[in-house]
Design a protein around this motif. Sequence first.
Motif, PDB file in Angstrom:
ATOM      1  N   ALA A   1       0.764  -1.305  -0.086  1.00  0.00           N
ATOM      2  CA  ALA A   1       0.045  -0.123  -0.158  1.00  0.00           C
ATOM      3  C   ALA A   1       0.890   1.309   0.056  1.00  0.00           C
ATOM      4  O   ALA A   1       1.526   1.720   1.011  1.00  0.00           O
ATOM      5  N   PRO A   2       1.281   1.841  -1.127  1.00  0.00           N
ATOM      6  CA  PRO A   2       2.080   3.046  -1.336  1.00  0.00           C
ATOM      7  C   PRO A   2       1.027   4.369  -0.573  1.00  0.00           C
ATOM      8  O   PRO A   2      -0.011   4.408  -1.029  1.00  0.00           O
ATOM      9  N   VAL A   3       1.618   5.140   0.269  1.00  0.00           N
ATOM     10  CA  VAL A   3       1.184   6.384   0.481  1.00  0.00           C
ATOM     11  C   VAL A   3       2.097   7.506   0.287  1.00  0.00           C
ATOM     12  O   VAL A   3       3.150   7.605   0.863  1.00  0.00           O
TER      13      VAL A   3
ATOM     14  N   VAL B   1       3.510  -0.877   3.980  1.00  0.00           N
ATOM     15  CA  VAL B   1       3.144   0.426   3.240  1.00  0.00           C
ATOM     16  C   VAL B   1       4.562   1.082   3.113  1.00  0.00           C
ATOM     17  O   VAL B   1       5.589   1.296   3.882  1.00  0.00           O
ATOM     18  N   ALA B   2       4.434   1.573   1.835  1.00  0.00           N
ATOM     19  CA  ALA B   2       5.768   2.344   1.184  1.00  0.00           C
ATOM     20  C   ALA B   2       5.419   3.862   1.563  1.00  0.00           C
ATOM     21  O   ALA B   2       4.674   4.369   0.816  1.00  0.00           O
ATOM     22  N   SER B   3       6.070   4.366   2.280  1.00  0.00           N
ATOM     23  CA  SER B   3       6.019   6.020   2.523  1.00  0.00           C
ATOM     24  C   SER B   3       7.334   6.366   3.233  1.00  0.00           C
ATOM     25  O   SER B   3       7.580   5.878   3.874  1.00  0.00           O
ATOM     26  N   ASP B   4       7.409   8.069   2.813  1.00  0.00           N
ATOM     27  CA  ASP B   4       8.541   8.503   3.495  1.00  0.00           C
ATOM     28  C   ASP B   4       7.775   9.722   4.644  1.00  0.00           C
ATOM     29  O   ASP B   4       8.615  10.376   5.011  1.00  0.00           O
ATOM     30  N   ASP B   5       6.767   9.642   4.856  1.00  0.00           N
ATOM     31  CA  ASP B   5       6.012  10.359   5.849  1.00  0.00           C
ATOM     32  C   ASP B   5       6.064   9.603   7.096  1.00  0.00           C
ATOM     33  O   ASP B   5       5.646   8.716   7.358  1.00  0.00           O
ATOM     34  N   ALA B   6       6.705  10.492   8.045  1.00  0.00           N
ATOM     35  CA  ALA B   6       7.032   9.878   9.589  1.00  0.00           C
ATOM     36  C   ALA B   6       5.695   9.508  10.182  1.00  0.00           C
ATOM     37  O   ALA B   6       5.451   8.542  10.852  1.00  0.00           O
ATOM     38  N   GLU B   7       4.657  10.478   9.826  1.00  0.00           N
ATOM     39  CA  GLU B   7       3.404  10.343  10.666  1.00  0.00           C
ATOM     40  C   GLU B   7       2.584   8.910  10.025  1.00  0.00           C
ATOM     41  O   GLU B   7       2.205   8.353  10.774  1.00  0.00           O
ATOM     42  N   VAL B   8       2.622   8.844   8.849  1.00  0.00           N
ATOM     43  CA  VAL B   8       2.371   7.780   8.253  1.00  0.00           C
ATOM     44  C   VAL B   8       2.788   6.394   8.918  1.00  0.00           C
ATOM     45  O   VAL B   8       2.163   5.475   9.091  1.00  0.00           O
ATOM     46  N   ARG B   9       4.174   6.401   8.806  1.00  0.00           N
ATOM     47  CA  ARG B   9       4.901   5.388   9.087  1.00  0.00           C
ATOM     48  C   ARG B   9       4.480   4.859  10.702  1.00  0.00           C
ATOM     49  O   ARG B   9       4.376   3.833  10.986  1.00  0.00           O
ATOM     50  N   SER B  10       4.448   5.993  11.536  1.00  0.00           N
ATOM     51  CA  SER B  10       4.225   5.752  13.014  1.00  0.00           C
ATOM     52  C   SER B  10       2.700   5.075  13.004  1.00  0.00           C
ATOM     53  O   SER B  10       2.529   4.303  13.735  1.00  0.00           O
ATOM     54  N   ALA B  11       1.798   5.633  12.303  1.00  0.00           N
ATOM     55  CA  ALA B  11       0.576   5.116  12.544  1.00  0.00           C
ATOM     56  C   ALA B  11       0.200   3.812  11.860  1.00  0.00           C
ATOM     57  O   ALA B  11      -0.331   2.957  12.596  1.00  0.00           O
ATOM     58  N   VAL B  12       0.756   3.317  10.941  1.00  0.00           N
ATOM     59  CA  VAL B  12       0.566   1.961  10.370  1.00  0.00           C
ATOM     60  C   VAL B  12       1.419   1.071  11.050  1.00  0.00           C
ATOM     61  O   VAL B  12       1.086  -0.088  11.038  1.00  0.00           O
ATOM     62  N   SER B  13       2.611   1.482  11.587  1.00  0.00           N
ATOM     63  CA  SER B  13       3.346   0.568  12.456  1.00  0.00           C
ATOM     64  C   SER B  13       2.468   0.113  13.772  1.00  0.00           C
ATOM     65  O   SER B  13       2.602  -0.777  14.096  1.00  0.00           O
TER      66      SER B  13
END
Length: 213
Positions: A14-16, A60-72
């Motif tokens: 899921a790319p974001v 999830v492929a993303s460079d957004d720190a907020e996205v990474r934190s949420a999906v992790s």
Amino acid sequence: MPSPSSPLDWVVVAPVKRLDRAKTRLSGRPAPERRSLALAFAVDTVRAALACERVRSVVVASDDAEVRSAVSGLGARWVPDIEGAGLNELVEAVAAQLRLEQPDVALAALVADLPALRSDELRRALEAGGEVARGFVADAAGTGTTLLTARPGSDLGPRFGPRSRAAHAASGAVALEPGPAPGLRRDVDTEVDLWDAGRLGLGPATAALVHGD
């Protein structure tokens, strides 16, 4: 390798986008609100995918720190975006790495703006995808793609973008018919899309923003 009739377990990619570049067509809303909605869409999409019984994991492929934190926090794995890469190049690269790690894995690419997605819809789509080498689910408009699948031994061959339904069909992917799956088809780019997703029933993260639930 499993036979075409064997149930498969899937890894979903899921790319974001970075949130500050997401959902620009919701231009009537302030930028912080668009950012929050884009994150909520991704969270609800990933949560529904993780709850699907046919899904082994979500990447999830993303460079957004907020996205990474949420999906992790949901239990998804994240990998970094590739600087300068387009969406299709990114999906191809992540899929190639996953196939190196797990050669017999079935792969699916799922857009991350499906706030009305239901796990059962995804399950039925993935089961249909297990019957063909490559498959796709068209979006509600009938011109785009929300899900692309590839059995073990087949490349995803993503062609996301304008008129991607036609591009995927022309590449040999088969249109999947998983039965009623309005949440799987309802990606959200505009206010009308968001209204329609609300009619179907929003996931908890998006509902909290839209309805204050």
